[in-house]
Design a protein around this motif. Structure first.
Motif, PDB file in Angstrom:
ATOM      1  N   TRP A   1      33.131  19.609  18.986  1.00  0.00           N
ATOM      2  CA  TRP A   1      32.560  19.044  20.204  1.00  0.00           C
ATOM      3  C   TRP A   1      32.786  17.542  20.210  1.00  0.00           C
ATOM      4  O   TRP A   1      32.633  16.876  19.187  1.00  0.00           O
ATOM      5  CB  TRP A   1      31.059  19.373  20.235  1.00  0.00           C
ATOM      6  CG  TRP A   1      30.195  18.540  21.131  1.00  0.00           C
ATOM      7  CD1 TRP A   1      30.427  18.193  22.428  1.00  0.00           C
ATOM      8  CD2 TRP A   1      28.924  17.964  20.795  1.00  0.00           C
ATOM      9  NE1 TRP A   1      29.385  17.433  22.927  1.00  0.00           N
ATOM     10  CE2 TRP A   1      28.446  17.286  21.937  1.00  0.00           C
ATOM     11  CE3 TRP A   1      28.138  17.963  19.639  1.00  0.00           C
ATOM     12  CZ2 TRP A   1      27.237  16.602  21.957  1.00  0.00           C
ATOM     13  CZ3 TRP A   1      26.933  17.287  19.650  1.00  0.00           C
ATOM     14  CH2 TRP A   1      26.479  16.625  20.795  1.00  0.00           C
TER      15      TRP A   1
ATOM     16  N   LEU B   1      25.031  23.552  25.114  1.00  0.00           N
ATOM     17  CA  LEU B   1      25.821  23.359  23.895  1.00  0.00           C
ATOM     18  C   LEU B   1      25.315  24.260  22.774  1.00  0.00           C
ATOM     19  O   LEU B   1      26.106  24.904  22.067  1.00  0.00           O
ATOM     20  CB  LEU B   1      25.743  21.894  23.464  1.00  0.00           C
ATOM     21  CG  LEU B   1      26.295  21.560  22.085  1.00  0.00           C
ATOM     22  CD1 LEU B   1      27.806  21.731  22.057  1.00  0.00           C
ATOM     23  CD2 LEU B   1      25.909  20.137  21.673  1.00  0.00           C
TER      24      LEU B   1
ATOM     25  N   PRO C   1      27.734  29.467  27.139  1.00  0.00           N
ATOM     26  CA  PRO C   1      26.704  28.436  27.352  1.00  0.00           C
ATOM     27  C   PRO C   1      25.425  28.967  27.970  1.00  0.00           C
ATOM     28  O   PRO C   1      24.380  28.316  27.892  1.00  0.00           O
ATOM     29  CB  PRO C   1      27.401  27.439  28.281  1.00  0.00           C
ATOM     30  CG  PRO C   1      28.438  28.247  28.998  1.00  0.00           C
ATOM     31  CD  PRO C   1      28.909  29.260  28.009  1.00  0.00           C
TER      32      PRO C   1
ATOM     33  N   PHE D   1      34.060  22.261  22.777  1.00  0.00           N
ATOM     34  CA  PHE D   1      33.172  21.750  23.827  1.00  0.00           C
ATOM     35  C   PHE D   1      33.601  20.314  24.099  1.00  0.00           C
ATOM     36  O   PHE D   1      33.529  19.461  23.208  1.00  0.00           O
ATOM     37  CB  PHE D   1      31.721  21.802  23.354  1.00  0.00           C
ATOM     38  CG  PHE D   1      30.688  21.736  24.441  1.00  0.00           C
ATOM     39  CD1 PHE D   1      30.002  22.874  24.848  1.00  0.00           C
ATOM     40  CD2 PHE D   1      30.384  20.530  25.063  1.00  0.00           C
ATOM     41  CE1 PHE D   1      29.027  22.813  25.843  1.00  0.00           C
ATOM     42  CE2 PHE D   1      29.423  20.455  26.052  1.00  0.00           C
ATOM     43  CZ  PHE D   1      28.735  21.602  26.447  1.00  0.00           C
TER      44      PHE D   1
END
Length: 598
Positions: A278, A536, A545, A306
């Motif tokens: 992420w 997240l 999600p 992400f």
């Protein structure tokens, strides 16, 4: 002079603002009324920590800290120091740990240099405060020996718990940043509250710099915002670098950190098969480039991505950075060396620093046409990133990706002297797209006309026009570097069979004068305790999600229904919108940038 937000034009002369918080996200009190509710979630408390938790790494016992239900293990070296002859070389894995040590404080940031962020005279104090509490801050201490990793987990997590792992890659234009800027405890605490516990990992990586800077604070009354620009250490670019196979060292550092996670996260109670990478800005671009490495082979290092404000960008060969490399070589006196790269490894630090100080940074006149950034090196990236996307050489993993509505405003403050049609043509040809043809330039200028109503910050009418071309340039930069690459990314991976894609658009902070929903403002929606944190956490746990804590169902992005979850101000904080804005303009700009990568 009229006040900001009246639509009047402002002088192109800029002030440089100089103040520096020690950290971010509420670690200092903020007067920003727009952000106070978001920032409060990560304000640390002063309670005394409990007895330190321990983990066993090889034959070493590593001791961390525990406070309010969170265990933290900070500053663990994951690679050998990139110093001395290891400078400008691939990261060397850390050998087995055989000496016990304390991991109670984060390691230093990779060395960084102070530069000034130019802001227009008269910018409201609350806006400056908001910037100070998002991404633009100086991180100290710094050191060339900086390749460390941090692990944050629910207190008492046992080895074998096999919790999902979210690995954070910080942003900052590949020029600045550090894990010190972010409190992963807020993510872990929220995950426990949701009943979806995760382990948070953050890593250092060589950005573009190596230097040291004195503490500087001229006081709030001077409104001076000091940010960090790093030099060329993580992304040195030239034919010499390509021949030596040492390009994109920052990305290689990230990869090495991910290998460390595979080897050691089990000792902390993490599951190495459930790692989500992420990032934001350069961190999000890094996530996408990790997906492109090795022809899309993840090596089992991660299972999902992400991305906030970052996709595969329109960059070309690493030799495109030759002029910057040659300038450093000349200024350090290495021109006469038979091996200029080795000479740069050996040159005294102060001499090297003086040479690279002149490199243009993210807030320089050429702005997002960065001097030092990831480029095709023939090793980590075997072709231009967007071409690799077109070829389908990308990991087919679930992804979430999106942008802020006004990505380009912050990066267009350095071009307020560009006010006429002739000047904007010259700007594109000499500063941003130096290889562009007349036809290509005409295409861009037609797609992004001098129309205040169509410029960025969007949906603000004739307001926020700092100069006749400001909103136009901001619209172009936001689309060229963020929105258009993200849409191109989606279209190609969907065509390649990746059915697990979710997209978002952040339109929060739209009322911020001049900047609107500016780049990095969405970070507050995660680390500040907003809804994005829940999405997240759900995604890290379930590769979707949607789930606990959601306030609206987030549909997948498909070719037939390109839907974006849209975060907005007001009584309805989330809605769904169609990803069809500026469609023709983005098609034109995408093609021009494919033909003219930086």
């Amino acid at each position: 002079m009229s006040k900001l937000g009246t639509g009047a034009l402002f002088p192109s002369k800029l002030q440089t603002f100089s103040a520096r918080p020690s950290t971010m996200f509420g670690l200092l009190p903020t007067a920003v009324s727009l952000a106070v509710g978001l920032l409060g979630a990560s304000v640390p408390v002063s309670a005394a920590p409990l007895a330190g938790p321990t983990v066993k790494l090889d034959s070493a016992t590593v001791t961390g800290t525990s406070l309010l239900g969170i265990d933290r293990f900070y500053g663990i070296p994951f690679a050998e120091p990139p110093t001395g002859n290891n400078r400008f070389r691939l990261p060397v894995p850390h050998p087995a740990y055989n000496t016990s040590f304390s991991a109670t404080s984060m390691g230093p940031g990779c060395p960084q240099q102070e530069i000034d962020l130019p802001l227009p005279a008269g910018l409201p104090a609350d806006v400056v405060d908001l910037l100070l509490n998002t991404v633009f801050t100086t991180i100290f201490p710094d050191d060339e020996d900086c390749l460390t990793i941090n692990v944050v987990r629910p207190a008492g997590t046992a080895p074998g718990a096999k919790l999902p792992v979210v690995a954070w890659i910080f942003g900052g234009g590949f020029e600045l940043g550090s894990p010190q800027m972010y409190d992963g405890g807020s993510i872990v605490s929220r995950s426990v509250a949701l009943g979806e516990p995760v382990i948070y990992v953050s890593m250092n990586y060589r950005v573009t710099g190596e230097c040291s800077s004195p503490f500087t604070n001229a006081g709030r009354e001077m409104r001076a915002l000091i940010v960090t620009q790093c030099l060329a250490f993580g992304f040195l670019a030239s034919q010499e670098v390509k021949d030596a196979g040492v390009g994109n060292l920052g990305l290689q550092d990230q990869r090495e950190a991910l290998r460390w996670i595979q080897k050691y996260i089990g000792a902390f109670g993490g599951d190495p098969t459930k790692v989500t990478i992420w990032g934001e800005s350069a961190g999000a671009i890094s996530v996408s480039l990790q997906m492109l490495a090795n022809g899309g082979n993840t090596e089992g290092l991660f299972r999902a991505g992400f991305m906030e404000s970052g996709s595969p960008i329109p960059v070309g060969d690493i030799t495109n950075g030759q002029k910057y490399y040659d300038a450093i070589v000349k200024q350090t006196g290495c021109s006469g060396s038979a091996d200029t790269l080795q000479c740069l490894r050996e040159v005294p630090y102060t001499q090297l620093k003086a040479a690279v100080d002149a490199s243009p940074g993210i807030f320089s006149y050429q702005s997002l046409n960065l001097a030092w950034l990831p480029r095709t090196d023939g090793v980590f990236l075997t072709d231009h990133p967007q071409k690799l996307v077109q070829q389908g050489k990308i990991a087919k993993i679930p992804i979430v990706s999106g942008d802020c509505d006004d990505e380009g405003t912050l990066f267009s403050l350095s071009t307020l002297n560009v006010t006429t049609e002739a000047q904007i043509r010259q700007y594109f040809q000499t500063e941003f797209l130096t290889t562009i043809s007349t036809t290509g330039l005409d295409s861009i200028l037609s797609a992004y006309p001098q129309n205040l109503l169509a410029g960025s910050p969007y949906d603000t009418g004739i307001l926020n026009a700092l100069s006749p071309q400001f909103k136009r340039i901001a619209s172009f930069q936001g689309d060229a570097v963020f929105q258009a690459p993200r849409r191109f990314f989606f279209e190609n991976i969907l065509g390649g069979g990746n059915a697990n894609v979710w997209g978002f658009l952040s339109k929060r902070f739209k009322a911020v004068p001049i900047l609107g929903s500016f780049h990095a403002s969405d970070i507050l929606n995660v680390y500040g305790g907003g809804e994005m944190a829940d999405y997240l956490i759900n995604f890290t746990n379930n590769l979707d999600p949607n789930g606990k804590g959601k306030t609206i169902t987030w549909p997948k992005y498909t070719t037939a229904s390109p839907t974006l979850l849209t975060f907005q101000d007001g009584l309805i904080p989330q809605t769904l919108s169609k990803d069809d804005f500026r469609a023709d303009a983005m098609k034109q700009i995408t093609q021009v940038l494919l033909d003219n990568p930086v």
